[in-house]
Design an enzyme around this catalytic site. Structure first.
Site, PDB file in Angstrom:
ATOM      1  N   ASP A  92       0.825  -1.203   0.000  1.00 10.38           N
ATOM      2  CA  ASP A  92       0.000   0.000   0.000  1.00 10.38           C
ATOM      3  C   ASP A  92       0.864   1.259   0.000  1.00 10.38           C
ATOM      4  O   ASP A  92       1.428   1.625   1.026  1.00 10.38           O
ATOM      5  CB  ASP A  92      -0.906  -0.004   1.235  1.00 10.38           C
ATOM      6  CG  ASP A  92      -1.740   1.252   1.343  1.00 10.38           C
ATOM      7  OD1 ASP A  92      -2.023   1.857   0.293  1.00 10.38           O
ATOM      8  OD2 ASP A  92      -2.102   1.629   2.472  1.00 10.38           O
ATOM      9  N   ASP A 301      -1.696   5.143  -6.070  1.00 12.76           N
ATOM     10  CA  ASP A 301      -1.938   4.384  -4.844  1.00 12.76           C
ATOM     11  C   ASP A 301      -2.084   2.897  -5.135  1.00 12.76           C
ATOM     12  O   ASP A 301      -3.107   2.442  -5.647  1.00 12.76           O
ATOM     13  CB  ASP A 301      -3.209   4.903  -4.156  1.00 12.76           C
ATOM     14  CG  ASP A 301      -3.517   4.159  -2.862  1.00 12.76           C
ATOM     15  OD1 ASP A 301      -2.603   3.517  -2.316  1.00 12.76           O
ATOM     16  OD2 ASP A 301      -4.665   4.226  -2.404  1.00 12.76           O
TER      17      ASP A 301
END
Length: 479
Positions: A92, A301
């Site tokens: 992440d 992201d």
């Protein structure tokens, strides 16, 4: 809400940390006895060895597993503790804190691929630790640290209302560098002992690997230790294939073919934010009035499986696609997770069956372009329909979020040293530089037990095992 829908929402890791204070034990960092003079000489030798080691080694490479559909997740294998144990961590780049579901003991934990992480006794991090305050600031609340005996707690909340409550702890990560050296590095991360919402059920991973530019991320910590430079390369395979690879450090950043864009900088910008870009579908700008800023800024992201657009950008894209398609395909609204789908005369088997109907989507920055082919924004669902893998993110983020689906077939380099992000086309199936392969630490038990089990350095040091024909162990200075 279906399981896939929950996974889609859950993949957005915009961190909301709520921090409180508890109790922890505190230990001296430096020796305070009659042998301090000898210790000083030893420390000088350790630092000298560490500097030589740091000058020679700067990169570690990890194998990446997972896919966009149907798994909806990409993860790496981490080896944590002494002796090192295997855990799966969700990759992440939208958050900075790494954490594991943790038996501390566990009040409420999900069913994970491995046994819950068991922290060592007396491993809690004090609220005076330099990494505690940044986590506190991320919560947008004020907290007091009244004593160094108080530990640092956290509460991470996600877009799907799931959250993880835990404490900051420290333990060792064992990694293999690209020259074959095995390194055990002392790191601070989260021990999540109480999960809520979507994190309570069955999980595909044991925790999250936070890779944003914040100083609590592992690459930021390891750069401070002199182990690597804070550069993260993530390569996700395209063409319907699984996995890819990831590296920390700058040794294997391509010297040519990279396209670079500067990152926006600011005290509150911990994400990979590049500002607005001209969005073009099939050669036509989505912003009819020429005001690209009105469509919103852009964030990269990897914690998002799909790509999310602002309301205006999403509406403009859907309109442009429908106009381009005409009556070639029939719209189908039967998929509850992906709201915009089309069906053909017969079931589609792969994206290759529909590429003739759809056009590239291009992000035009001032001096660079990022082209997303139909593979980067379409999904073939279980019904054989083709669905738009770009969703309306109005309720999730004020920005356009470029997620995993749109980065397939790209090596994306997050350069926190030079404050830029770059990309280049890659197959991503095999890491290769000068004939080297990914050197994953597949079995940490292959190393001598006394080295990995008993050769533990003090908390303020990292452990180095010189794996090439030697059993020598050294400790290098952390801070």
């Amino acid at each position: 809400m279906g399981n896939m829908e929950m996974r889609v929402i859950k993949r957005l890791f915009f961190l909301l940390a709520v921090v409180s204070l508890g109790e922890a034990d505190v230990y001296p960092i430096y020796p305070k006895n009659e042998q301090s003079q000898i210790s000083s000489v030893v420390e000088q030798d350790i630092q000298r060895i560490g500097r030589k080691f740091q000058a020679a080694v700067k990169t570690t490479v990890f194998k990446v597993e997972g896919n966009v559909f149907p798994d909806g997740i990409y993860y790496m294998i981490a080896y944590i503790g002494s002796p090192p144990k295997e855990y799966y961590l969700d990759i992440d780049t939208g958050s900075d804190l790494t954490w594991l579901q943790c038996d501390a003991p566990c009040r409420s934990c999900g069913k994970t691929p491995h046994q819950w992480y068991k922290p060592r006794s007396r491993s809690g991090v004090s609220c005076t630790h330099p990494l505690c305050e940044p986590v506190q600031k991320a919560s947008h609340k004020k907290y007091e640290c009244k004593s160094s005996s108080e530990q640092c707690d956290y509460d991470i909340r996600y877009a799907d209302k799931g959250s993880s409550l835990g404490i900051l702890i420290r333990d060792s990560f064992t990694v293999r560098l690209t020259n074959g050296t095995i390194v055990r590095t002392d790191s601070v991360f989260g021990c999540g002992y109480h999960q809520y919402g979507s994190l309570e059920g069955k999980q595909a991973t044991d925790g999250v690997l936070g890779l944003s530019s914040g100083i609590a991320s592992l690459p930021s910590q390891w750069e401070k230790q002199g182990l690597i430079k804070n550069v993260i390369g993530l390569c996700i395979a395209g063409g319907g294939k699984r996995g890819g690879y990831m590296f920390f450090g700058d040794d294997h950043v391509p010297t040519s073919s990279m396209t670079w864009v500067p990152l926006l900088r600011g005290p509150k910008l911990r994400y990979y934010h590049v500002g607005p870009a001209q969005m073009i579908y099939g050669g036509k700008p989505l912003a009819k009035d020429g005001d690209e800023k009105s469509l919103g800024g852009i964030i990269f992201d990897s914690g998002s499986t799909y790509t999310y657009f602002t309301k205006k950008a999403y509406g403009a894209l859907v309109s442009a696609i429908k106009e381009s398609l005409g009556d070639q395909l029939v719209q189908d609204s039967s998929d509850i997770t992906l709201p915009v789908c089309w069906r053909g005369e017969k079931r589609f088997r792969s994206i290759a069956d529909v590429t003739l109907y759809f056009k590239p989507l291009t992000f035009n920055f001032e001096e660079a372009n990022l082209e997303i082919t139909p593979e980067g924004y379409l999904i073939i669902n279980t019904k054989g329909n083709v669905c738009l893998g770009i969703l309306d993110g109005t309720d999730i983020s004020p920005y356009n979020v470029i997620g995993d689906i749109s980065l397939q077939g790209y090596l994306v380099v997050h350069d926190n040293v030079n404050h830029q992000i770059g990309w280049t086309r890659r197959a991503c199936m095999k890491f290769s530089k000068s004939g080297r392969r990914v050197q994953a630490l597949e079995d940490p038990q292959q190393l001598p037990a006394q080295d990995l089990g008993n050769g533990v350095c003090p908390y303020t040091f990292y452990f180095v095992h010189l794996a090439k024909g030697t059993n020598n162990c050294h400790c290098g200075q952390l801070y």
